[in-house]
Design an enzyme around this catalytic site. Structure first.
Site, short mmCIF file in Angstrom:
data_model
loop_
_atom_site.label_atom_id
_atom_site.label_comp_id
_atom_site.label_asym_id
_atom_site.label_seq_id
_atom_site.Cartn_x
_atom_site.Cartn_y
_atom_site.Cartn_z
NE ARG A 152 0.26 4.45 -0.08
CZ ARG A 152 -0.71 4.43 0.83
NH1 ARG A 152 -1.25 3.27 1.18
NH2 ARG A 152 -1.16 5.55 1.36
CG ASP A 175 -8.83 7.08 6.93
OD1 ASP A 175 -8.62 5.94 6.49
OD2 ASP A 175 -7.94 7.95 7.00
CG ASN A 217 -5.26 3.46 1.60
OD1 ASN A 217 -4.26 3.85 2.22
ND2 ASN A 217 -6.47 3.94 1.82
CG ASN A 266 -9.42 5.06 3.46
OD1 ASN A 266 -8.67 4.29 4.03
ND2 ASN A 266 -9.02 6.25 3.02
CD GLU A 300 -5.60 3.79 7.86
OE1 GLU A 300 -6.17 2.77 8.28
OE2 GLU A 300 -6.18 4.68 7.20
#
Length: 292
Positions: A99, A204, A101, A156, A15
Site C-alpha cells: 500500500r 516518520d 504510505n 516515510n 497522517e
C-alpha cells in the site's frame, strides 16, 4: 510552545498533512480509519473509503488525489462524504499486498509516492510486517509512473534538498533518514546516511522550513526533531503526543506548524490522535499541488 488541536476529533492514525496555500485549507488522512479530511474556514469535511488512504493532495484542476491501497485516484471534492466519487489515475506500486504510505509533490507538481507492505486489515487493525517490499515511485502529470527505488521497509518523509538535487527519505524500519542524489535523468543515485538513529523515537513524516531545516515527527518519541541542512540535530521540540506522525507548515504567513498523530489502543495521552498546531515564528516551505 502552546499547542492547540485544530478540532475535537481523534483519529486512529492521522497522517500526511498538506497545507493548500491557495484555499487556506488543511488536508490530511486517517489511514486506519480509511478517511480523507479537509479543514477549511473552521469546518472539517471528510470522505470515507473502504481501504487505507495515506495521502490527500489537491490538484491544479480543483479536484484532489487520494492514495489508496489499490492505487492513486482522483477525488471529486463536491461528492458526498459516504459516497465519494473517485476515478483511478494510476497504480504506482504494482506489488500485490503493498500500500502507499508517504506521498508528496515536488516543485514541478509531480507526485512522489513511498510504499510498504500493507499492515492493516479490513477493519484498520494492525497486521505484522513480514517483508521489505516497499519502494519509491514518481507519478508525472500525465499519470506516467517511474519506479525509483525498491526493497524498502516503511518509506516515510519525502523532501527535496540542495536546490532539488537530492531527495531526503526515511526508512522507519532502519530508524534513519537517507539522502539520495537525484541524477540528471531523474534516477536516484547511491544513498548516504543523512540523519542517524536517535533515542527519541523513529523517524516518520517531515516538513522543511525556508532555511532548509527539517522538522521530523518521531514515532513513539513524544517530539519532533529539527535537523540542520547537514543532518545534525538542531533542537528537540516537545509535543503533547506519544506518536506524532507527520507535520506541515501553513497558515496565512506559513509560520503555523500542523502535526498529525496516532492514538494507541492503551495508555493514550489526552491529545493522542489529534491534529495539533502551534505558531512557530519560522516560515515554512509551501506544499505543492499535483500538476495533472
Amino acid at each position: 510552545m502552546k499547542w492547540q488541536p485544530v478540532s475535537d476529533q481523534r483519529f486512529k492514525l492521522a497522517e500526511g498533512p498538506f497545507w493548500d496555500d491557495v484555499q487556506q485549507s488543511l488536508y490530511w488522512v486517517d489511514i486506519a480509519g480509511f478517511r480523507a479530511l479537509r479543514l477549511h474556514q473552521g469546518q472539517v469535511r471528510h470522505w470515507q473509503f473502504n481501504e487505507p488512504v495515506s495521502a490527500f493532495i489537491p490538484t491544479v484542476h480543483g479536484d484532489a488525489l487520494v492514495t489508496l491501497a489499490s492505487g492513486v485516484y482522483r477525488l471529486d471534492l463536491d461528492s458526498p462524504a459516504d459516497h465519494p466519487a473517485f476515478s483511478l489515475l494510476c497504480v504506482a506500486d504494482p506489488i500485490s499486498g503493498n500500500r502507499a504510505n508517504e506521498a508528496r509533490c515536488d516543485r514541478q507538481g509531480r507526485l512522489w509516492l513511498g510504499s510498504m507492505q500493507n499492515n492493516l486489515d479490513a477493519e484498520g487493525g494492525d497486521l505484522p510486517l513480514e517483508r521489505r517490499s516497499g519502494g519509491i515511485y514518481r507519478v508525472d502529470a500525465d499519470a506516467r509512473v517511474t519506479p525509483l527505488l525498491n526493497g524498502q521497509g516503511i518509506v516515510n518523509t519525502l523532501l527535496w534538498a540542495d536546490d532539488d538535487h537530492a531527495l531526503l527519505s526515511a526508512d522507519s524500519l532502519d530508524g534513519v533518514i537517507y539522502r539520495y542524489p537525484i541524477q540528471a535523468d531523474g534516477a536516484l543515485g547511491e544513498r548516504t546516511l543523512w540523519a542517524q538513529q536517535h533515542e527519541r523515537g523513529v523517524p516518520d513524516g517531515s516538513a522543511m522550513d525556508a532555511q532548509g531545516y527539517v522538522w521530523n515527527a518521531r514515532w513513539g518519541g513524544h517530539c519532533l526533531i529539527r535537523f540542520a541542512p547537514d543532518g545534525r540535530v538542531d533542537r528537540i521540540v516537545e509535543v503533547p503526543l506519544s506518536h506524532p506522525t507527520s507535520c506541515v507548515f501553513g497558515g496565512p504567513d506559513m509560520t503555523t506548524l500542523f502535526v498529525t498523530s496516532a492514538r494507541p489502543a492503551s495508555d493514550a495521552l489526552e491529545l493522542d490522535g489529534c491534529v495539533i498546531s502551534v505558531e512557530t515564528g519560522i516560515r515554512g516551505q509551501v506544499s505543492h499541488r499535483f500538476s495533472g
